[in-house]
Design an enzyme around this catalytic site. Structure first.
Site, PDB file in Angstrom:
ATOM      1  N   PRO A  10      32.903  85.269 185.049  1.00 49.42           N
ATOM      2  CA  PRO A  10      33.339  84.782 186.363  1.00 49.42           C
ATOM      3  C   PRO A  10      33.097  83.297 186.619  1.00 49.42           C
ATOM      4  CG  PRO A  10      31.439  86.242 186.562  1.00 49.42           C
ATOM      5  CD  PRO A  10      31.929  86.360 185.161  1.00 49.42           C
ATOM      6  N   ASN A  11      34.068  82.730 187.286  1.00 53.61           N
ATOM      7  CA  ASN A  11      34.052  81.342 187.773  1.00 53.61           C
ATOM      8  C   ASN A  11      34.296  80.293 186.689  1.00 53.61           C
ATOM      9  OD1 ASN A  11      33.419  82.047 190.574  1.00 53.61           O
ATOM     10  ND2 ASN A  11      31.434  82.652 189.770  1.00 53.61           N
ATOM     11  N   ARG A  18      34.356  72.761 189.017  1.00 51.42           N
ATOM     12  CA  ARG A  18      33.164  73.525 189.420  1.00 51.42           C
ATOM     13  C   ARG A  18      31.888  72.770 189.049  1.00 51.42           C
ATOM     14  NH1 ARG A  18      30.685  78.861 186.387  1.00 51.42           N
ATOM     15  NH2 ARG A  18      29.031  79.217 187.897  1.00 51.42           N
ATOM     16  N   TYR A  23      28.383  71.560 184.792  1.00 49.61           N
ATOM     17  CA  TYR A  23      29.261  72.184 183.790  1.00 49.61           C
ATOM     18  C   TYR A  23      30.223  71.214 183.110  1.00 49.61           C
ATOM     19  CZ  TYR A  23      27.409  76.433 185.888  1.00 49.61           C
ATOM     20  OH  TYR A  23      26.558  77.411 186.329  1.00 49.61           O
ATOM     21  N   ASN A  74      30.622  83.915 176.788  1.00 54.98           N
ATOM     22  CA  ASN A  74      29.899  83.293 177.895  1.00 54.98           C
ATOM     23  C   ASN A  74      29.997  84.271 179.068  1.00 54.98           C
ATOM     24  OD1 ASN A  74      28.796  81.915 180.010  1.00 54.98           O
ATOM     25  ND2 ASN A  74      29.818  79.956 179.547  1.00 54.98           N
ATOM     26  N   ALA A  77      27.629  84.537 185.241  1.00 56.54           N
ATOM     27  CA  ALA A  77      26.568  85.158 186.059  1.00 56.54           C
ATOM     28  C   ALA A  77      26.248  86.584 185.623  1.00 56.54           C
ATOM     29  CB  ALA A  77      26.961  85.131 187.536  1.00 56.54           C
ATOM     30  N   GLU A  98      26.206  84.656 172.056  1.00 55.19           N
ATOM     31  CA  GLU A  98      26.178  84.338 173.494  1.00 55.19           C
ATOM     32  C   GLU A  98      26.117  82.817 173.645  1.00 55.19           C
ATOM     33  OE1 GLU A  98      22.613  85.826 175.315  1.00 55.19           O
ATOM     34  OE2 GLU A  98      23.031  84.883 177.261  1.00 55.19           O
ATOM     35  N   HIS A 100      26.303  79.357 176.512  1.00 53.59           N
ATOM     36  CA  HIS A 100      26.288  78.830 177.882  1.00 53.59           C
ATOM     37  C   HIS A 100      26.493  77.330 177.827  1.00 53.59           C
ATOM     38  CE1 HIS A 100      24.833  82.639 179.467  1.00 53.59           C
ATOM     39  NE2 HIS A 100      24.028  82.673 178.412  1.00 53.59           N
ATOM     40  N   ARG A 107      17.042  76.047 184.663  1.00 55.26           N
ATOM     41  CA  ARG A 107      17.619  76.103 186.012  1.00 55.26           C
ATOM     42  C   ARG A 107      16.841  77.101 186.899  1.00 55.26           C
ATOM     43  NH1 ARG A 107      23.858  76.813 185.503  1.00 55.26           N
ATOM     44  NH2 ARG A 107      23.689  76.315 187.721  1.00 55.26           N
TER      45      ARG A 107
HETATM   46  C1  DQA Z   1      26.682  79.749 182.600  1.00 56.20           C
HETATM   47  C2  DQA Z   1      25.274  79.842 183.216  1.00 56.20           C
HETATM   48  C3  DQA Z   1      25.181  80.974 184.218  1.00 56.20           C
HETATM   49  O1  DQA Z   1      23.881  81.005 184.803  1.00 56.20           O
HETATM   50  C4  DQA Z   1      26.184  80.765 185.337  1.00 56.20           C
HETATM   51  O2  DQA Z   1      26.148  81.875 186.227  1.00 56.20           O
HETATM   52  C5  DQA Z   1      27.558  80.490 184.854  1.00 56.20           C
HETATM   53  C6  DQA Z   1      27.745  79.656 183.680  1.00 56.20           C
HETATM   54  C7  DQA Z   1      26.846  78.530 181.682  1.00 56.20           C
HETATM   55  O3  DQA Z   1      27.809  78.495 180.914  1.00 56.20           O
HETATM   56  O4  DQA Z   1      26.047  77.595 181.751  1.00 56.20           O
HETATM   57  O5  DQA Z   1      28.537  80.897 185.479  1.00 56.20           O
HETATM   58  O6  DQA Z   1      26.902  80.922 181.818  1.00 56.20           O
END
Ligand code: DQA
Length: 145
Positions: A10-11, A18, A23, A74, A77, A98, A100, A107
């Site tokens: 998501p997002n 964003r 990011y 990725n 959240a 995985e 990020h 964080r």
């Molecule tokens: C994320 C880190 C997560 O905590 C966050 O909720 C994201 C992006 C990252 O790529 O840094 O949506 O996965």
């Protein structure tokens, strides 16, 4: 040629606008094109997908398993609380890395827990778009044995 699914939660479709201080300014489409090119350079083919829907993401993991494909994930959240996603990842028998963009460990407290890491081949975090490039390299190395 081995196939890898680069799956995004998501997002992440909002990349570019964003929270760019966290990011970066690369858009999701630019990230996707970069992943496809990186995969080709590693002798892999890649499909890059993004969803805001947990169920859809789980379905893609089932598809990867059915096809014997590797995964760069990725979970966004979902990383921090989705046991359903974790259980889907646990079924994957090919490499699953995985990734990020940011470094969740540096964080907020709630980001310090990943329910995914224990069922991933490994985790790469904190290097922006390079996290995906390194994730794809890790997949290629694991597939090469
Ligand atoms: C994320 C880190 C997560 O905590 C966050 O909720 C994201 C992006 C990252 O790529 O840094 O949506 O996965």
């Amino acid at each position: 040629m081995a196939h890898v699914y680069v799956l995004n939660g998501p997002n992440l479709n909002r990349l570019g606008t964003r929270e760019p201080d966290i990011y970066g300014s690369t858009t999701f489409d630019e990230l996707a094109a970069d992943c496809v090119a990186t995969a080709v350079g590693l002798g892999l083919t890649a499909t890059v997908l993004q969803t805001n829907d947990e169920s859809e993401l789980i379905g893609w993991l089932h598809r990867a398993q059915d096809e014997g494909a590797a995964v760069v994930l990725n979970p966004a959240a979902f990383t921090h609380y989705s046991y359903a996603l974790r259980d889907a990842c646990a079924m994957i028998t090919s490499p699953l890395v995985e990734v990020h963009l940011s470094n969740p460990a540096a964080r907020e407290e709630f980001r310090h827990t990943s329910v995914i890491s224990a069922v991933a081949s490994g985790t790469i975090a904190g290097f922006g778009v390079d996290s995906y490039r390194l994730g794809l390299r890790a997949v290629a190395a694991l597939l090469a044995g």
